[in-house]
Design an enzyme around this catalytic site. Sequence first.
Site, mmCIF file in Angstrom:
data_model
loop_
_atom_site.group_PDB
_atom_site.id
_atom_site.type_symbol
_atom_site.label_atom_id
_atom_site.label_comp_id
_atom_site.label_asym_id
_atom_site.label_seq_id
_atom_site.Cartn_x
_atom_site.Cartn_y
_atom_site.Cartn_z
ATOM 1 N N CYS A 9 47.481 -0.318 -1.859
ATOM 2 C CA CYS A 9 48.269 0.808 -2.387
ATOM 3 C C CYS A 9 49.309 1.277 -1.371
ATOM 4 O O CYS A 9 50.467 1.524 -1.715
ATOM 5 C CB CYS A 9 47.340 1.955 -2.767
ATOM 6 S SG CYS A 9 46.116 2.342 -1.498
ATOM 7 N N HIS A 63 47.880 9.412 -1.017
ATOM 8 C CA HIS A 63 48.303 9.219 0.375
ATOM 9 C C HIS A 63 49.695 9.842 0.529
ATOM 10 O O HIS A 63 50.467 9.927 -0.439
ATOM 11 C CB HIS A 63 48.450 7.738 0.724
ATOM 12 C CG HIS A 63 47.232 6.901 0.535
ATOM 13 N ND1 HIS A 63 46.093 7.046 1.289
ATOM 14 C CD2 HIS A 63 46.989 5.861 -0.300
ATOM 15 C CE1 HIS A 63 45.197 6.136 0.931
ATOM 16 N NE2 HIS A 63 45.717 5.409 -0.044
HETATM 17 P P1 NAD Z 1 35.413 0.106 -6.724
HETATM 18 O O1 NAD Z 1 34.229 0.178 -5.835
HETATM 19 O O2 NAD Z 1 35.881 1.327 -7.411
HETATM 20 O O3 NAD Z 1 35.154 -0.986 -7.867
HETATM 21 C C1 NAD Z 1 34.638 -2.250 -7.557
HETATM 22 C C2 NAD Z 1 33.926 -2.829 -8.768
HETATM 23 O O4 NAD Z 1 33.348 -4.085 -8.390
HETATM 24 C C3 NAD Z 1 32.773 -1.966 -9.284
HETATM 25 O O5 NAD Z 1 32.813 -2.019 -10.700
HETATM 26 C C4 NAD Z 1 31.526 -2.676 -8.794
HETATM 27 O O6 NAD Z 1 30.457 -2.506 -9.677
HETATM 28 C C5 NAD Z 1 31.974 -4.129 -8.771
HETATM 29 N N1 NAD Z 1 31.247 -4.937 -7.792
HETATM 30 C C6 NAD Z 1 30.643 -4.535 -6.645
HETATM 31 N N2 NAD Z 1 30.091 -5.593 -6.009
HETATM 32 C C7 NAD Z 1 30.351 -6.682 -6.793
HETATM 33 C C8 NAD Z 1 30.025 -8.053 -6.697
HETATM 34 N N3 NAD Z 1 29.345 -8.550 -5.659
HETATM 35 N N4 NAD Z 1 30.451 -8.883 -7.680
HETATM 36 C C9 NAD Z 1 31.165 -8.418 -8.741
HETATM 37 N N5 NAD Z 1 31.493 -7.117 -8.888
HETATM 38 C C10 NAD Z 1 31.097 -6.261 -7.920
HETATM 39 O O7 NAD Z 1 36.564 -0.558 -5.846
HETATM 40 P P2 NAD Z 1 38.134 -0.359 -6.026
HETATM 41 O O8 NAD Z 1 38.539 0.907 -5.360
HETATM 42 O O9 NAD Z 1 38.508 -0.582 -7.445
HETATM 43 O O10 NAD Z 1 38.689 -1.539 -5.118
HETATM 44 C C11 NAD Z 1 38.811 -2.859 -5.597
HETATM 45 C C12 NAD Z 1 39.832 -3.599 -4.752
HETATM 46 O O11 NAD Z 1 41.100 -2.957 -4.901
HETATM 47 C C13 NAD Z 1 39.553 -3.607 -3.235
HETATM 48 O O12 NAD Z 1 40.056 -4.804 -2.693
HETATM 49 C C14 NAD Z 1 40.361 -2.438 -2.730
HETATM 50 O O13 NAD Z 1 40.696 -2.544 -1.361
HETATM 51 C C15 NAD Z 1 41.595 -2.562 -3.620
HETATM 52 N N6 NAD Z 1 42.356 -1.322 -3.783
HETATM 53 C C16 NAD Z 1 41.719 -0.126 -3.961
HETATM 54 C C17 NAD Z 1 42.467 1.031 -4.085
HETATM 55 C C18 NAD Z 1 41.815 2.371 -4.240
HETATM 56 O O14 NAD Z 1 42.366 3.355 -3.764
HETATM 57 N N7 NAD Z 1 40.691 2.491 -4.894
HETATM 58 C C19 NAD Z 1 43.855 0.963 -4.079
HETATM 59 C C20 NAD Z 1 44.489 -0.286 -3.973
HETATM 60 C C21 NAD Z 1 43.716 -1.422 -3.806
#
Ligand code: NAD
Length: 338
Positions: free
Chosen positions: A141, A220
Amino acid sequence: MKVRVGINGYGTIGKRVASAVAAQDDMEVIGVTKTRPSYEAHLACAEGYPLYVAKPDQVAAFEKEGIKVEGTLEDLVGKVDIMVDATPGGVGEAYRELYERAGIKAIFQGGEDHGIAGVSFNAYANYKESWGAKFSRVVSCNTTGLVRTLYPLDKEIGVERVSATIVRRGADPSDNKGSALNSLEPSLKLPTHHGPDVQTIMPWINITTMAVKSPTTLMHLHCVIADLKKEVKESDVLAAWDDVSRVRLVSGKRGLKGTANIMELAKDLDRPRGDFMEIAVWQDGIKVVGKTLYYYQAVHQESDVVPENIDCIRSMMKMEPDASRSIKKTDTSLGIGE
Ligand code: NAD
């Protein structure tokens, strides 16, 4: 025929990407995965997305909650053209081999290293680099936010050097792990990784960054100082962002004084989930002194990467050769820039 998309990890990013895919007329959601039968699993079913579990031993827990499971991730990879991996940072790496074996393409998120795909993505800056690629990575992000404003500045005016301070949200709003309630926590490993991450998209740019974790969940905030290649006026800076629909000018004078007001604006605009997918730049906080530009921008961490995932699918699946046409299609479908 529509491109068949799977979402591995229906969490903060995954559920938003699923909604965005469902809003397109050239792609469809074939299935999403969950690891636990949480409320989000119920919501996914209510949205009509076929639900899969990441591992076979998780099926029983879902069935106990009365949630219909279509199969496992191994089954889902056999039904899709491309997987959007939105599993937690560092987890996607373990699935790369599965996607490769199944002969499908995959998009990873910013929590993975650039090396997982060898190519990172931003729709404005390098849409073509993911053209037909087997794997790509939509940058984080914060990196998306920096590239959205810096790329047009560099293209239209020229950027010599950038130093940026990132005031990071401590946790996402629904995160109950979170950070300290009454503390500002500087990143002590300097410069921070954000500069090198911008360079995965704009390798030529000279950028260094610092970061401070703050006790807020909303957005942010970036404080950016850019040395430009020539002397310009503030109006030239505004002109560089004029056609960039994913950069939105906001005004402190009109009451948008901080991130809380921007989140309120998103709700007032009836944006789904109260998301704000554009990068908000304070118009009345832009200053040019000689060749040095100062500005502030706010990044809605939960949603700015969502349209990038849609454009990345179009590039990787060779659906639309023209980046600006893909961006316009995505933005129209998601109400960006309205
Ligand atoms: P999150 O924890 O909200 O969601 C992750 C999902 O993956 C959940 O549904 C969880 O149940 C599932 N999960 C967990 N372990 C797993 C496994 N072993 N196999 C399959 N599914 C699994 O995470 P998020 O915030 O959505 O982040 C996801 C990605 O996006 C990360 O790489 C993060 O760095 C990136 N990201 C996050 C944000 C943010 O602010 N949340 C912003 C930009 C990018």
